[in-house]
Design an enzyme around this catalytic site. Structure first.
Site, PDB file in Angstrom:
ATOM      1  N   HIS A 154       0.821  -1.224   0.000  1.00  0.00           N
ATOM      2  CA  HIS A 154       0.000   0.000   0.000  1.00  0.00           C
ATOM      3  C   HIS A 154       0.856   1.277   0.000  1.00  0.00           C
ATOM      4  O   HIS A 154       0.726   2.101  -0.902  1.00  0.00           O
ATOM      5  CB  HIS A 154      -1.006  -0.046   1.147  1.00  0.00           C
ATOM      6  CG  HIS A 154      -1.667   1.268   1.437  1.00  0.00           C
ATOM      7  ND1 HIS A 154      -2.487   1.897   0.526  1.00  0.00           N
ATOM      8  CD2 HIS A 154      -1.602   2.096   2.511  1.00  0.00           C
ATOM      9  CE1 HIS A 154      -2.912   3.051   1.045  1.00  0.00           C
ATOM     10  NE2 HIS A 154      -2.383   3.196   2.242  1.00  0.00           N
ATOM     11  N   HIS A 161       3.768   6.899   5.398  1.00  0.00           N
ATOM     12  CA  HIS A 161       2.568   7.612   5.828  1.00  0.00           C
ATOM     13  C   HIS A 161       1.701   6.852   6.828  1.00  0.00           C
ATOM     14  O   HIS A 161       0.969   7.467   7.593  1.00  0.00           O
ATOM     15  CB  HIS A 161       1.726   8.069   4.631  1.00  0.00           C
ATOM     16  CG  HIS A 161       0.815   7.022   4.073  1.00  0.00           C
ATOM     17  ND1 HIS A 161       1.203   6.155   3.092  1.00  0.00           N
ATOM     18  CD2 HIS A 161      -0.460   6.685   4.385  1.00  0.00           C
ATOM     19  CE1 HIS A 161       0.199   5.334   2.818  1.00  0.00           C
ATOM     20  NE2 HIS A 161      -0.818   5.632   3.582  1.00  0.00           N
ATOM     21  N   ASP A 175     -21.842  14.460 -26.867  1.00  0.00           N
ATOM     22  CA  ASP A 175     -20.376  14.536 -26.862  1.00  0.00           C
ATOM     23  C   ASP A 175     -19.734  13.519 -25.916  1.00  0.00           C
ATOM     24  O   ASP A 175     -19.335  13.835 -24.819  1.00  0.00           O
ATOM     25  CB  ASP A 175     -19.864  15.956 -26.606  1.00  0.00           C
ATOM     26  CG  ASP A 175     -20.583  16.613 -25.444  1.00  0.00           C
ATOM     27  OD1 ASP A 175     -21.527  16.002 -24.921  1.00  0.00           O
ATOM     28  OD2 ASP A 175     -20.187  17.713 -25.066  1.00  0.00           O
ATOM     29  N   GLU A 234       0.419   5.804  12.401  1.00  0.00           N
ATOM     30  CA  GLU A 234      -0.946   5.361  12.670  1.00  0.00           C
ATOM     31  C   GLU A 234      -1.011   3.864  13.001  1.00  0.00           C
ATOM     32  O   GLU A 234      -1.682   3.461  13.923  1.00  0.00           O
ATOM     33  CB  GLU A 234      -1.833   5.676  11.457  1.00  0.00           C
ATOM     34  CG  GLU A 234      -3.297   5.311  11.616  1.00  0.00           C
ATOM     35  CD  GLU A 234      -4.024   6.170  12.655  1.00  0.00           C
ATOM     36  OE1 GLU A 234      -3.450   7.169  13.111  1.00  0.00           O
ATOM     37  OE2 GLU A 234      -5.162   5.803  13.016  1.00  0.00           O
ATOM     38  N   ASP A 235      -0.305   3.060  12.236  1.00  0.00           N
ATOM     39  CA  ASP A 235      -0.534   1.612  12.311  1.00  0.00           C
ATOM     40  C   ASP A 235       0.598   0.790  12.924  1.00  0.00           C
ATOM     41  O   ASP A 235       0.486  -0.423  13.028  1.00  0.00           O
ATOM     42  CB  ASP A 235      -0.796   1.045  10.900  1.00  0.00           C
ATOM     43  CG  ASP A 235      -2.106   1.555  10.332  1.00  0.00           C
ATOM     44  OD1 ASP A 235      -2.949   1.989  11.137  1.00  0.00           O
ATOM     45  OD2 ASP A 235      -2.282   1.528   9.114  1.00  0.00           O
ATOM     46  N   ASP A 281      -3.190   8.585  -1.012  1.00  0.00           N
ATOM     47  CA  ASP A 281      -3.564   7.490  -0.113  1.00  0.00           C
ATOM     48  C   ASP A 281      -5.013   7.079  -0.377  1.00  0.00           C
ATOM     49  O   ASP A 281      -5.342   5.913  -0.555  1.00  0.00           O
ATOM     50  CB  ASP A 281      -3.387   7.989   1.333  1.00  0.00           C
ATOM     51  CG  ASP A 281      -3.809   6.973   2.381  1.00  0.00           C
ATOM     52  OD1 ASP A 281      -3.498   5.778   2.193  1.00  0.00           O
ATOM     53  OD2 ASP A 281      -4.428   7.378   3.380  1.00  0.00           O
TER      54      ASP A 281
HETATM   55 MN    MN Z   1      -2.748   4.629   3.991  1.00  0.00          MN
END
Ligand code: MN
Length: 738
Positions: free
Chosen positions: A54, A78, A266, A82-83, A145
């Site tokens: 990812h 990134h 169009d 967070e993870d 992201d």
């Molecule tokens: Mn992410």
């Protein structure tokens, strides 16, 4: 699809980077990749691939935007904060504080919870806008992201798919549009549509595939015809290609024009890319020579670029077999900006602050600064207008270009020139003809405003006729200033009818005693001020009544608690003189009230104490104990009334403090450009969360900011105050009290 290893994916990324940035820091980029891979360890994505794929994909999208090395590194990292166990400090130490700031910014945006409640939605958008005005790369990475998450959304639950798609359509796609990231915008929209209206999306895709197959010969022929005619004209190395339009743009047209896909004409578009602006106009001549142009469909965005910097010539023509198609003509450089917008402008600089292309962020600042007099719904509404609406371009009699939202009237035009012009407007002419104030301006109109000293000033209808938030807020300002009595009367009528609607009477409200508190909370001195605000539209009657109703409800609940508090206080008095037995007391909101446990505690709004401040408590009538700073004038022993002396009680900070406390600051500065940006930058470097930021300019060249932030204690607060003090032009940083 052939299996691609993680390492191969990374090498592809490296190759992309080398393709546009020969001085890229590939050593650091690889270090970031390896660090992230280690951090994410054995984490897996829902599709069964290792998690690290990812961030590599996100970095790939960022590289396709041709961003600098710092952005690539931040993209790879990134999700680390967070993870994984990685922290801001780790990243700052191993890479750089700037990169850690970007990652931190992306993390904060990730934590922003999307909600459909307008009030919270506004707060979230504000956070995003603040993040953008600080370092545009944060939002660029966040959009990348989101794009990769949308591309891999099929592995999520249907509920999550819908939620993310809705959020993407409402927030990310419009921001991508406003930043000129056309390529990402349409992909975000198409992917969202796929989950929001799967039936329509499937149908459009099917039709487009059929149309493409059926007309592939037509497409090739047109392409060849244009290419050979351009060769005759000796136009150097043009690129010509055809495409079918994107599903979402077709969906929107079907919806707006209430047509089926077969009725839309169009579906095809061609692009011609050339080296110079003069070639653009030459190519236009050639196209109009080969095919018959449709009148009114020519647009010159080269002479008048869109606010997101988009430049191009657009024309719609009819081919030999009667099939209409659009041709877009632009230079290669314009094309890069059209596809990647603000990212294409990004210079590969290492330094940061003050080096932005100011013009590109001007709209963010304008948006934030226009918010003083608006409530949540209005903010969302104006934000949506500002983000979604296509603009019209009109001209002053002198030939200056003014851009306004679609649907704008002469009122918008007049106020965009100057509020004095708007306030004294007596009539308007468009292209020499007298028009009404409700006339909707079209691109290319020449607008002339007649003013008169004896003009009556704006009427209330103008607020409805005006399309731009600028005009509406200037009209409101006028009413606020000029028509107080009228506003008060109007506001009172609206308030009373709303009150009746809620099943309350005015005497009930007066008896409850909640009004003074509510007025103060909303910044009104007296009731008439609130009526006036309702009258000119800066406040709503519904909001006022809702507050009153909930206060009254809370009051009756609090009455029960008050009884208990009073009883305890009385018990304390009878004990006076005797040593009070040390009790094991439980703190409430981090406050220990002497001799009492489990009592309702609130922090006074007048002085907003934080841990570390010396404090005193006051037993209120009905709201438990209110905590003041000792140095707050309201807590000054000299000023305490003898009758209430007994209500003052000792309070102290407990050891089990809550995480953060909300407190207010007042900053006085010499007004200058970029002040708001500098203040919000200082706040975000201090890592405090900002829950309110208001500024107003005084007539004598000063700006006063009212800032509400959450801090852990007085030490952190002092740190923030010092930081703000260092900003050039700042004269005073106060903690308001009393
Ligand atoms: Mn992410």
């Amino acid at each position: 699809m052939a299996m691609v290893t993680v390492e191969e994916r990374y090498e592809h990324l490296e190759k992309t980077i080398r393709g546009y940035n020969i001085s890229a820091d590939l050593g650091q980029i690889r270090a970031a990749y390896e660090y992230a891979r280690e951090c994410h360890g054995s984490q897996m994505r829902r599709d069964g691939t290792p998690y690290i794929t990812h961030p590599i994909h996100v970095a790939q999208i960022v590289a396709e935007m041709r961003l600098d090395s710092e952005s690539i590194i931040a993209a790879l990292l990134h999700d680390c904060i967070e993870d994984t166990d990685s922290s801001y400090e780790d990243i700052a130490r191993m890479f750089s504080p700037t990169i850690a700031d970007i990652v931190d910014g992306v993390t904060k945006l990730t934590r922003v919870k999307y909600t459909t409640m307008e009030e919270e939605q506004m707060e979230n958008l504000r956070k995003m806008l603040f993040a953008m005005s600080k370092d545009i790369r944060v939002i660029l990475i966040k959009i990348a992201d989101r794009l990769h998450n949308m591309r891999t959304m099929e592995y999520q639950t249907p509920a999550k798919q819908k939620k993310k798609a809705f959020e993407t359509m409402e927030i990310y796609a419009p921001i991508a549009h406003r930043l000129g990231l056309a390529r990402m915008k349409w992909e975000l929209e198409d992917l969202s549509l796929k989950y929001l209206d799967p039936v329509a999306f499937g149908e459009i895709e099917k039709t487009l595939a059929a149309v493409t197959a059926e007309h592939s010969r037509f497409m090739t022929e047109i392409q060849e015809e244009i290419t050979s005619r351009l060769a005759d004209m000796k136009i150097v190395e043009p690129t010509v290609y055809g495409r079918v339009k994107h599903p979402y743009s077709i969906y929107r047209k079907m919806y707006l024009q209430e047509k089926t896909i077969d009725e839309l004409y169009d579906l095809f578009a061609f692009r011609v890319l050339v080296n110079s602006v003069s070639d653009c106009y030459n190519v236009l001549g050639v196209i109009h020579d080969i095919y018959k142009p449709i009148l009114g469909r020519f647009k010159d965005y080269i002479a008048t670029p869109k606010p997101n910097m988009y430049q191009s010539l657009h024309t719609t023509v009819i081919g030999d077999d009667g099939i209409p198609f659009e041709v877009q003509i632009r230079t290669f450089e314009m094309h890069a900006i059209a596809e990647y917008g603000v990212a294409a402008h990004w210079k590969y600089k290492r330094g940061l602050h003050g080096e932005h292309n100011e013009g590109a962020y001007e709209w963010i600042r304008r948006l934030l600064e226009n918010q003083e007099d608006t409530d949540a719904e209005e903010f969302i509404h104006s934000l949506k207008i500002d983000l979604f609406a296509d603009e019209v371009f009109v001209f002053t009699p002198r030939g200056d270009v003014v851009n306004l939202p679609v649907g704008s009237t002469p009122i918008d035009f007049a106020y965009s020139i100057h509020s004095v012009i708007g306030n004294t407007m007596a009539g308007a002419r468009v292209n020499g003809r007298i028009v009404g104030f409700d006339y909707q301006l079209n691109t290319g109109d020449i607008v002339e405003i007649n003013t008169s000293k004896s003009a009556r000033g704006p009427s209330r209808d103008w607020i409805k006729l005006a399309k731009s938030s600028e005009a509406r807020s200037k009209i409101r300002q006028w009413f606020k200033r000029e028509r107080r009595e009228e506003n008060v009367a109007q506001g009172r009528a609206a308030f009373e009818s709303e009150l009746k609607h809620a099943g309350l009477t005015m005497s009930q409200v007066t008896e409850s005693g909640v009004l003074p508190g509510i007025l103060k909370q909303s910044g009104f001195q007296v009731l008439d001020d609130m009526y006036a605000a309702i009258g000119y539209g800066g406040y709503t009657a519904i909001k006022a009544v809702n507050r009153i109703r909930s206060e009254i409800r809370q009051q009756s609940r609090a009455a029960a608690i008050e009884k208990a508090v009073q009883a305890a206080a009385a018990a304390k008095e009878t004990q006076a003189g005797k040593p009070v037995l040390p009790k094991k007391v439980k703190s409430e909101k981090g406050i220990v009230v002497e001799g009492l446990s489990n009592c309702l505690v609130k922090f006074s709004k007048c002085c907003t104490p934080v841990p570390g401040d010396e404090i005193a408590g006051f037993i209120t009538r009905g709201y438990g104990v209110s905590v003041h700073r000792r140095d707050c004038p309201n807590a000054d022993p000299e000023r305490r009334s003898p009758a209430e002396q007994g209500r003052w009680i000792k309070v102290s900070w407990s050891d089990d403090l809550r995480e953060t406390y909300s407190t207010a600051l007042e900053v006085v500065c010499k007004d200058r450009n970029n002040l708001l940006v500098d203040v919000s930058t200082a706040l975000s470097t201090c890592k405090v969360s900002v829950t309110g930021l208001n500024s107003h300019a005084t007539a004598d060249g000063f700006a006063i900011f009212h800032i509400t932030i959450s801090v852990t204690d007085s030490v952190q607060l002092e740190q923030v105050m010092r930081k703000i003090h260092q900003i050039s032009g700042v004269m005073k940083v106060n903690r308001p009290a009393g």
